[in-house]
Design an enzyme around this catalytic site. Sequence first.
Site, mmCIF file in Angstrom:
data_model
loop_
_atom_site.group_PDB
_atom_site.id
_atom_site.type_symbol
_atom_site.label_atom_id
_atom_site.label_comp_id
_atom_site.label_asym_id
_atom_site.label_seq_id
_atom_site.Cartn_x
_atom_site.Cartn_y
_atom_site.Cartn_z
ATOM 1 N N ALA A 1 -2.262 -11.744 12.193
ATOM 2 C CA ALA A 1 -2.750 -12.625 13.259
ATOM 3 C C ALA A 1 -4.199 -13.016 13.001
ATOM 4 O O ALA A 1 -5.125 -12.271 13.327
ATOM 5 C CB ALA A 1 -2.605 -11.946 14.613
ATOM 6 N N SER B 1 -5.214 -17.019 12.536
ATOM 7 C CA SER B 1 -5.497 -18.352 13.073
ATOM 8 C C SER B 1 -5.500 -18.373 14.595
ATOM 9 O O SER B 1 -4.815 -17.583 15.259
ATOM 10 C CB SER B 1 -4.457 -19.356 12.563
ATOM 11 O OG SER B 1 -4.534 -19.502 11.164
ATOM 12 N N GLY C 1 -8.435 -22.776 12.536
ATOM 13 C CA GLY C 1 -7.448 -22.554 11.499
ATOM 14 C C GLY C 1 -8.140 -22.224 10.193
ATOM 15 O O GLY C 1 -8.298 -21.067 9.810
ATOM 16 N N THR D 1 3.066 -16.323 11.821
ATOM 17 C CA THR D 1 4.361 -16.058 11.211
ATOM 18 C C THR D 1 4.839 -14.671 11.588
ATOM 19 O O THR D 1 4.076 -13.703 11.513
ATOM 20 C CB THR D 1 4.258 -16.187 9.679
ATOM 21 O OG1 THR D 1 3.872 -17.521 9.348
ATOM 22 C CG2 THR D 1 5.599 -15.892 9.022
ATOM 23 N N ARG E 1 -2.456 -17.796 -1.666
ATOM 24 C CA ARG E 1 -2.323 -19.187 -2.092
ATOM 25 C C ARG E 1 -1.407 -19.319 -3.302
ATOM 26 O O ARG E 1 -0.691 -20.314 -3.444
ATOM 27 C CB ARG E 1 -3.714 -19.764 -2.369
ATOM 28 C CG ARG E 1 -4.472 -20.022 -1.082
ATOM 29 C CD ARG E 1 -5.949 -20.213 -1.237
ATOM 30 N NE ARG E 1 -6.529 -20.450 0.088
ATOM 31 C CZ ARG E 1 -7.818 -20.301 0.387
ATOM 32 N NH1 ARG E 1 -8.669 -19.906 -0.551
ATOM 33 N NH2 ARG E 1 -8.254 -20.537 1.607
ATOM 34 N N GLU F 1 -2.233 -21.494 4.621
ATOM 35 C CA GLU F 1 -3.031 -20.773 3.608
ATOM 36 C C GLU F 1 -4.146 -21.657 3.051
ATOM 37 O O GLU F 1 -4.547 -21.519 1.890
ATOM 38 C CB GLU F 1 -2.149 -20.260 2.468
ATOM 39 C CG GLU F 1 -1.403 -18.976 2.793
ATOM 40 C CD GLU F 1 -2.293 -17.760 2.925
ATOM 41 O OE1 GLU F 1 -3.330 -17.685 2.228
ATOM 42 O OE2 GLU F 1 -1.976 -16.891 3.751
#
Length: 378
Positions: free
Chosen positions: A123, A125, A130, A157, A242, A363
């Site tokens: 957790a 963002s 963002g 997510t 990434r 990401e």
Amino acid sequence: MAFQLSGEHEAIRKAVREFAEEEIVPVAREHDESGEYPEELRREAAKYDFVAPNIPEEYGGAGMDKLSTTLVTEELWRADPGIGSAVGSAGFGSDMIIEYGDEWMKEEWLPRIAGGDSASASAISEPAHGSNVAGMETTAEKEGDEWVIDGNKMWITNGSVADVAVVMAKTDPGAGHRGITAFLVPTETDGFTPEKITNKLGIRASDLAEVRLEGVRVPEANVIGEVDEGFYQLMEFFASGRTSVAAQAVGAGQGALDAAREYATEREQFDQPISEFQAIQHKLAEMATDVEAARSLTYRAASAVGDGSDEAVRFASMAKLFASEHAVDVADEALQVFGGAGYVSDHPAERYYRDARITKIYEGTSEIQKNIIADRIL
């Protein structure tokens, strides 16, 4: 730089591909349309070490290197990005626990995540923050031997299906990025309230939620790493994350290409398969070249991350930028090959088209990646 996968890596790819084609492909459309989180598939994938394969063997994982986990992600997304995302992200935040968590955290949570019994979330963002992680407004205040967390997290997510979350909060609000701390928070804790986000463009089988944190109390022992060091700890994993998104994009691009190639050999116009028309051949040639170039750059980034190279950040951002941008282009061309048939859900083209788009956003957006690359080369 020439790159050659080892026999072990090829075996991993083959195993994931077989699992994905047998278990994921047949139910992909169903989960996309319903938006149902594939919990049983997650548990099944865990039997083969495809859930959080980065977790060390002593905690029930496979202890795969970064290139191996990249291959797992690519193949899951090749079969279906939505389910691939759900299965592949079930261990979100586990890297932070592995690297900085106390032993009790590892022993309690890592075997459950690797075994498919629990999902985890990260957790970070927030509705107004963002890409600007340092601007987060969620706070954690010390009260006796507990921390009290208050704030609002967005686009999380696994937010509504996870059993545990790594929550980033400001422990020194006036210090900017120097005052952020990571906390291990079981989601059953009072005040932890997720609300599932359902109106997504793509990857609908993957769980996404807004999370409200209202007076969430956790013991002092639940600090991951050191107080006020959370931002620096988080930065350690951005290159890896990434690279994983780049692998997702490669998988989505390959899946779209596979679908377009198969359709082109079956669909007939003017008494011949459309694959015999040069216009279609050129599309497929360009799509295949884009996917292969993205794959090569992604594997190079994975190797750099795995080796701890000083070039890892640059290659990871390059891979994410290139792979995501071209995955969207490839999916667009795949839909064009399908023509009108691609515009409806009878075929997977429109699903890859929708699903690939997220890889340019999370990401770190493509714009953020360009900033990072420019900074590194200048």
